[in-house]
Design a protein around this motif. Sequence first.
Motif, PDB file in Angstrom:
ATOM      1  N   GLY A  94     104.855  32.716  72.799  1.00 14.70           N
ATOM      2  CA  GLY A  94     105.550  31.525  72.308  1.00 14.70           C
ATOM      3  C   GLY A  94     104.656  30.604  71.496  1.00 14.70           C
ATOM      4  N   GLN A  95     104.843  29.307  71.710  1.00 10.67           N
ATOM      5  CA  GLN A  95     104.082  28.299  70.963  1.00 10.67           C
ATOM      6  C   GLN A  95     102.867  27.802  71.740  1.00 10.67           C
ATOM      7  OE1 GLN A  95     106.210  25.622  68.246  1.00 10.67           O
ATOM      8  NE2 GLN A  95     108.109  26.225  69.258  1.00 10.67           N
ATOM      9  N   ASP A 148     107.220  25.496  74.176  1.00  3.76           N
ATOM     10  CA  ASP A 148     107.292  26.657  75.074  1.00  3.76           C
ATOM     11  C   ASP A 148     105.989  27.440  75.150  1.00  3.76           C
ATOM     12  OD1 ASP A 148     107.476  28.940  72.951  1.00  3.76           O
ATOM     13  OD2 ASP A 148     109.004  27.510  72.318  1.00  3.76           O
ATOM     14  N   GLY A 149     105.878  28.220  76.199  1.00  4.59           N
ATOM     15  CA  GLY A 149     104.682  29.040  76.392  1.00  4.59           C
ATOM     16  C   GLY A 149     104.556  29.509  77.830  1.00  4.59           C
ATOM     17  N   ILE A 170     103.234  30.181  85.103  1.00  2.59           N
ATOM     18  CA  ILE A 170     103.922  28.936  84.736  1.00  2.59           C
ATOM     19  C   ILE A 170     104.575  29.149  83.376  1.00  2.59           C
ATOM     20  CG2 ILE A 170     103.605  26.477  84.263  1.00  2.59           C
ATOM     21  CD1 ILE A 170     100.938  26.833  86.002  1.00  2.59           C
ATOM     22  N   HIS A 171     105.809  28.689  83.217  1.00  3.76           N
ATOM     23  CA  HIS A 171     106.594  29.095  82.052  1.00  3.76           C
ATOM     24  C   HIS A 171     107.494  27.969  81.543  1.00  3.76           C
ATOM     25  CE1 HIS A 171     108.960  31.765  79.501  1.00  3.76           C
ATOM     26  NE2 HIS A 171     110.066  31.507  80.180  1.00  3.76           N
ATOM     27  N   GLU A 223     112.581  25.917  74.317  1.00  7.67           N
ATOM     28  CA  GLU A 223     112.732  24.717  75.131  1.00  7.67           C
ATOM     29  C   GLU A 223     111.440  23.893  75.099  1.00  7.67           C
ATOM     30  OE1 GLU A 223     114.380  25.259  78.983  1.00  7.67           O
ATOM     31  OE2 GLU A 223     115.772  26.845  78.330  1.00  7.67           O
ATOM     32  N   THR A 224     111.551  22.630  75.491  1.00 10.83           N
ATOM     33  CA  THR A 224     110.399  21.725  75.476  1.00 10.83           C
ATOM     34  C   THR A 224     110.387  20.856  76.718  1.00 10.83           C
ATOM     35  OG1 THR A 224     111.619  20.010  74.264  1.00 10.83           O
ATOM     36  CG2 THR A 224     110.358  21.597  72.943  1.00 10.83           C
ATOM     37  N   GLU A 225     109.253  20.244  76.963  1.00  8.17           N
ATOM     38  CA  GLU A 225     109.109  19.206  77.981  1.00  8.17           C
ATOM     39  C   GLU A 225     108.532  17.974  77.298  1.00  8.17           C
ATOM     40  OE1 GLU A 225     109.548  19.105  81.366  1.00  8.17           O
ATOM     41  OE2 GLU A 225     110.084  21.188  81.799  1.00  8.17           O
TER      42      GLU A 225
END
Length: 276
Positions: free
Chosen positions: A38-39, A55-56, A65-66, A71-73
Motif C-alpha cells: 500500500g502507501q 493505508d499500509g 497491524i493493518h 482507507e485512512t486514519e
Amino acid sequence: MSLSLVTGYKGKGHITSADDACRNAAFLGEAKYVTQNGQQFKASINTNNNIIIYDGDAFNQGRHIHIPSGETEEVEISTLSKGLNRIDLIVIRYTKETVTGYEECELVVIEGKATSGTATQPSYTSGIIFAGALIDDMPLYRVNLVNGSISSVEPMFNVIMPMSEMQSQLTQLSSSLLSWKYIDFVKGNKAITIPDSAKEINVAVLFNNDKDIISFVFARESILSGRFFRQGYYANQDAYGSASIECVTDSSIHLYAMYRNGVDITANTSISVRYR
C-alpha cells in the motif's frame, strides 16, 4: 503439555494470536517494521491540527497491524501558541487487557513539552510483548512544531523489503562476490601478471599483511595508462598514508610505493590482487 502442532486440524479452534505472532516473528524478526504494501502509512498534513495516515501494513514483534487499502486514519495535534516549539510523536500503541487478554492497537499522539527554545522529543513506551508487556509503542512519525505551526513530519520507522526482493538481491550479491578470481598475494614490489580476460581489477594494499588497507579498483584498459595513486586514512583510522600502483607492462602491475605517516613502508607491504 508444552509441545503443540499449531498448523494441524484438531476439530476445534486452537490457534491463538500469540501463535501467529511467533510465526511472523520467526520470518521477520521481533523488531518493528512497515512493509512495502500500500502507501506504507504515508503521512499528510491536512491542517495545522490534523494529520492523515494512509493505508499500509506493519509488524510489531510479530503482531500484524493493518489499515485497509484506500482507507485512512486521522490524528489530532494539539494547538500550540505562536512563539513556542514542540515535538510530538505519532505512535501505534499496542495494549493488552489484563483480565480478558484482549489485544488492540490504535494511533496515539504523545505530546511533547512546549518551549520557546529548542524542543525535545518526548519518551514513549517500549515493551517486550513476548515477555508479557501490556503496552508497547511503535513510533511512526516525529511531528516538529515551530513557532506554533507544524513545520515537518519525519518518519521514524524502517521499511522491510519482501522476501522475494531479498532473495533477488542476495543472488546478485552472491554472483558478484563469486565472480572475483584471486591472482596472487605478494610482498614488496614484485610484479603480478594480469590475465587478458580480466575486465576489472581490484588491488588491496596491506601493511604487515592484515591491516592499513588501501584499495584500488580499475578497468583492464587502464593498465596501459601507467600509474595509479590513492591517499587517505587507513582502515584503522589512526594513520594517514598513500599508495601507488605502477603498470610494469601492458599486462602486469606492481606496488610502486606506499607511505604511512610520511614513512616509506613499501618493503613491509603486500598486495592482494583479484579480477573479474
